[in-house]
Design an enzyme around this catalytic site. Structure first.
Site, PDB file in Angstrom:
ATOM      1  N   ASP A 159       6.370  15.700   1.749  1.00  0.00           N
ATOM      2  CA  ASP A 159       7.467  16.539   2.239  1.00  0.00           C
ATOM      3  C   ASP A 159       7.782  17.623   1.198  1.00  0.00           C
ATOM      4  O   ASP A 159       7.999  18.791   1.532  1.00  0.00           O
ATOM      5  CB  ASP A 159       8.700  15.662   2.497  1.00  0.00           C
ATOM      6  CG  ASP A 159       8.337  14.458   3.340  1.00  0.00           C
ATOM      7  OD1 ASP A 159       8.169  14.617   4.553  1.00  0.00           O
ATOM      8  OD2 ASP A 159       8.182  13.354   2.773  1.00  0.00           O
ATOM      9  N   HIS A 187      11.687   9.930   4.869  1.00  0.00           N
ATOM     10  CA  HIS A 187      10.460  10.628   5.277  1.00  0.00           C
ATOM     11  C   HIS A 187      10.422  10.609   6.807  1.00  0.00           C
ATOM     12  O   HIS A 187       9.660   9.882   7.435  1.00  0.00           O
ATOM     13  CB  HIS A 187       9.230   9.931   4.678  1.00  0.00           C
ATOM     14  CG  HIS A 187       7.931  10.481   5.207  1.00  0.00           C
ATOM     15  ND1 HIS A 187       7.519  11.775   4.991  1.00  0.00           N
ATOM     16  CD2 HIS A 187       6.953   9.916   5.967  1.00  0.00           C
ATOM     17  CE1 HIS A 187       6.356  11.977   5.582  1.00  0.00           C
ATOM     18  NE2 HIS A 187       5.997  10.867   6.182  1.00  0.00           N
TER      19      HIS A 187
HETATM   20  P1  NAD Z   1      -5.862   5.021   9.695  1.00  0.00           P
HETATM   21  O1  NAD Z   1      -5.631   4.319  10.981  1.00  0.00           O
HETATM   22  O2  NAD Z   1      -6.946   6.025   9.591  1.00  0.00           O
HETATM   23  O3  NAD Z   1      -6.113   3.946   8.542  1.00  0.00           O
HETATM   24  C1  NAD Z   1      -5.285   2.851   8.354  1.00  0.00           C
HETATM   25  C2  NAD Z   1      -6.148   1.748   7.799  1.00  0.00           C
HETATM   26  O4  NAD Z   1      -5.303   0.665   7.433  1.00  0.00           O
HETATM   27  C3  NAD Z   1      -7.177   1.221   8.818  1.00  0.00           C
HETATM   28  O5  NAD Z   1      -8.482   1.287   8.246  1.00  0.00           O
HETATM   29  C4  NAD Z   1      -6.709  -0.207   9.052  1.00  0.00           C
HETATM   30  O6  NAD Z   1      -7.803  -1.096   9.284  1.00  0.00           O
HETATM   31  C5  NAD Z   1      -6.014  -0.526   7.732  1.00  0.00           C
HETATM   32  N1  NAD Z   1      -5.064  -1.631   7.810  1.00  0.00           N
HETATM   33  C6  NAD Z   1      -4.238  -1.991   8.819  1.00  0.00           C
HETATM   34  N2  NAD Z   1      -3.550  -3.091   8.503  1.00  0.00           N
HETATM   35  C7  NAD Z   1      -3.925  -3.436   7.251  1.00  0.00           C
HETATM   36  C8  NAD Z   1      -3.570  -4.494   6.378  1.00  0.00           C
HETATM   37  N3  NAD Z   1      -2.705  -5.439   6.740  1.00  0.00           N
HETATM   38  N4  NAD Z   1      -4.155  -4.535   5.157  1.00  0.00           N
HETATM   39  C9  NAD Z   1      -5.045  -3.601   4.779  1.00  0.00           C
HETATM   40  N5  NAD Z   1      -5.439  -2.586   5.580  1.00  0.00           N
HETATM   41  C10 NAD Z   1      -4.879  -2.513   6.794  1.00  0.00           C
HETATM   42  O7  NAD Z   1      -4.458   5.660   9.259  1.00  0.00           O
HETATM   43  P2  NAD Z   1      -4.184   6.765   8.138  1.00  0.00           P
HETATM   44  O8  NAD Z   1      -4.277   8.099   8.766  1.00  0.00           O
HETATM   45  O9  NAD Z   1      -4.988   6.467   6.923  1.00  0.00           O
HETATM   46  O10 NAD Z   1      -2.633   6.494   7.871  1.00  0.00           O
HETATM   47  C11 NAD Z   1      -2.197   5.311   7.247  1.00  0.00           C
HETATM   48  C12 NAD Z   1      -0.678   5.242   7.223  1.00  0.00           C
HETATM   49  O11 NAD Z   1      -0.143   6.285   6.430  1.00  0.00           O
HETATM   50  C13 NAD Z   1      -0.006   5.379   8.591  1.00  0.00           C
HETATM   51  O12 NAD Z   1       1.075   4.457   8.702  1.00  0.00           O
HETATM   52  C14 NAD Z   1       0.517   6.794   8.571  1.00  0.00           C
HETATM   53  O13 NAD Z   1       1.610   6.979   9.450  1.00  0.00           O
HETATM   54  C15 NAD Z   1       0.935   6.907   7.146  1.00  0.00           C
HETATM   55  N6  NAD Z   1       1.153   8.267   6.616  1.00  0.00           N
HETATM   56  C16 NAD Z   1       2.184   8.423   5.734  1.00  0.00           C
HETATM   57  C17 NAD Z   1       2.440   9.666   5.179  1.00  0.00           C
HETATM   58  C18 NAD Z   1       3.572   9.860   4.224  1.00  0.00           C
HETATM   59  O14 NAD Z   1       3.812  10.992   3.794  1.00  0.00           O
HETATM   60  N7  NAD Z   1       4.282   8.823   3.831  1.00  0.00           N
HETATM   61  C19 NAD Z   1       1.637  10.757   5.545  1.00  0.00           C
HETATM   62  C20 NAD Z   1       0.584  10.551   6.436  1.00  0.00           C
HETATM   63  C21 NAD Z   1       0.351   9.293   6.971  1.00  0.00           C
HETATM   64  C1  LMR Z   2       3.300  12.879   8.096  1.00  0.00           C
HETATM   65  O1  LMR Z   2       4.411  13.242   7.707  1.00  0.00           O
HETATM   66  O2  LMR Z   2       2.347  13.669   8.260  1.00  0.00           O
HETATM   67  C2  LMR Z   2       3.049  11.428   8.379  1.00  0.00           C
HETATM   68  O3  LMR Z   2       4.143  10.661   7.995  1.00  0.00           O
HETATM   69  C3  LMR Z   2       2.583  11.187   9.738  1.00  0.00           C
HETATM   70  C4  LMR Z   2       3.711  11.197  10.731  1.00  0.00           C
HETATM   71  O4  LMR Z   2       3.802  10.238  11.487  1.00  0.00           O
HETATM   72  O5  LMR Z   2       4.484  12.150  10.747  1.00  0.00           O
END
Ligand code: NAD
Ligand code: LMR
Length: 330
Positions: A159, A187
């Site tokens: 952010d 967030h």
């Molecule tokens: P993705 O689906 O590509 O990958 C997630 C991975 O986590 C998968 O490979 C899945 O098998 C694995 N997984 C699920 N449960 C698990 C567990 N118990 N232990 C270990 N691994 C596990 O998703 P992504 O695009 O990599 O996003 C991951 C997370 O990050 C999502 O929750 C997304 O919303 C979040 N995210 C947060 C931010 C932020 O700024 N905080 C930004 C973008 C995405």
């Molecule tokens: C983001 O901010 O890009 C991630 O947290 C994904 C979402 O769900 O917004």
């Protein structure tokens, strides 16, 4: 050369995990003098894919990469971990709110908090990326009560970076010219980007961008809803920018923030700015010698204060929901 640092990545086969691993292995997180050992945790169905990533890591011939372990066992994944990036969780899909993710993802962080408490190194520092990141970090922290609370952070650097980038683009300067801005709260789309003390070069943000309507309107909306805009455009949630922000966060934690600047972190509140103790909300902070300190004493205009309070109230609602689900403090 420094001693090797052991780093756990959960969700290592996912989109963010894939982008993270190579940046860490190349020294992008801890610098050219610190070897790294990677522990990659996945669910059983995705272990094969994570093994593929491990093969590619080997093929990168990274001089700093000392060891890679792929596992579906949290005990092995957090064994001796000095740093952990907790990404493994389901991402939001089009039309979903972050609160929809709590029931799906919260339990993961309760289990992994216990595994951290039992297996990680004494100096463990953990960053939660998986959403809803702030509340998942609160769940993680509650599950590891013997680890100092300030070691559990949620990612708000994305952010922060989004806000910096919007301001830089509007002013026609590079992102490096923007300093002293931050994002309060959750967030989520209630987050509160704050430019009141910000600078672009040597000017205040409000002097450099003489457009109050844009600063108070479109800028705030763009930053706060950027996650949904990326999902809409890409058909998947942000990945490389999220990984890059996580790298920025951990790098600053280890090596310190830029002189004269501050960044946004979310760690358990110690009551700063009236944010209830323990609430993991975005605040401005500086890192030196491996420790963060929140920037205190900033004036908050009443309208800003109200919006911060609303975002903090949303976090408290999420925590209450997690407690009801039996995953906070269970
Ligand atoms: P993705 O689906 O590509 O990958 C997630 C991975 O986590 C998968 O490979 C899945 O098998 C694995 N997984 C699920 N449960 C698990 C567990 N118990 N232990 C270990 N691994 C596990 O998703 P992504 O695009 O990599 O996003 C991951 C997370 O990050 C999502 O929750 C997304 O919303 C979040 N995210 C947060 C931010 C932020 O700024 N905080 C930004 C973008 C995405
Ligand atoms: C983001 O901010 O890009 C991630 O947290 C994904 C979402 O769900 O917004």
């Amino acid at each position: 050369m420094n001693a090797p640092v052991r780093i756990t990545i959960t969700g290592a086969a996912g989109n963010i995990g894939y982008a993270l691993a190579f940046r860490i292995a190349s020294g992008g997180m801890l610098g050219a003098d610190t070897p790294v050992e990677l522990r990659m945790l996945e669910i059983p169905q995705a272990v094969r894919a994570a093994e593929g990533t491990a093969m590619e890591l080997l093929d990168g011939a990274f001089p700093l990469l000392r060891d890679v372990v792929v596992t579906d066992d949290a005990t092995a994944a957090f064994d001796g971990a000095n740093m952990a990036l907790l990404v493994g969780a389901m991402p939001r899909k089009a039309g979903m709110d972050r609160s929809d993710l709590l029931a799906a993802n919260g339990a993961i962080f309760n289990e992994q908090g216990k595994a951290i408490a039992e297996n990680a190194a004494d100096d463990i520092r953990a960053l939660v990326v998986g959403n809803p990141a702030n509340t998942n970090a609160a769940i993680l922290r509650a599950a590891a009560p013997d680890v100092p609370g300030e070691r559990f952070h949620a990612l708000m650097r994305l952010d922060h970076n989004r806000a910096v980038a919007q301001l830089a683009q509007r002013a026609g300067v590079s992102a490096g010219e923007v300093s002293r801005i931050h994002v309060w709260g959750n967030h989520s789309n209630t987050q509160v980007p704050d430019v009141a003390h910000g600078q672009i070069g040597t000017k205040s943000v409000r002097d450099a961008i003489a457009d109050e309507a844009w600063l108070d309107g479109e800028f705030v909306r763009t930053v706060a809803t950027r996650g949904a805009a990326i999902i809409d455009a890409r058909g998947a949630s942000s990945a490389a920018s999220a990984a890059s922000a996580a790298i920025d966060h951990m790098r600053d934690w280890a090596l310190g923030t830029r002189e004269g600047d501050w960044v946004t972190i979310a760690r358990p509140s110690q009551g700063e700015y009236g944010i209830p103790e323990g609430c993991i909300a975005g605040v401005p902070a500086i890192a030196r010698d491996g420790e963060w300190s929140v920037v205190t004493g900033l004036e908050l205009a009443p309208a800003l204060r109200q919006r911060i309070d609303a975002s903090v109230a949303e976090l408290q609602d999420e925590s209450a929901q997690a407690a009801q689900l039996g995953i906070l403090g269970a």
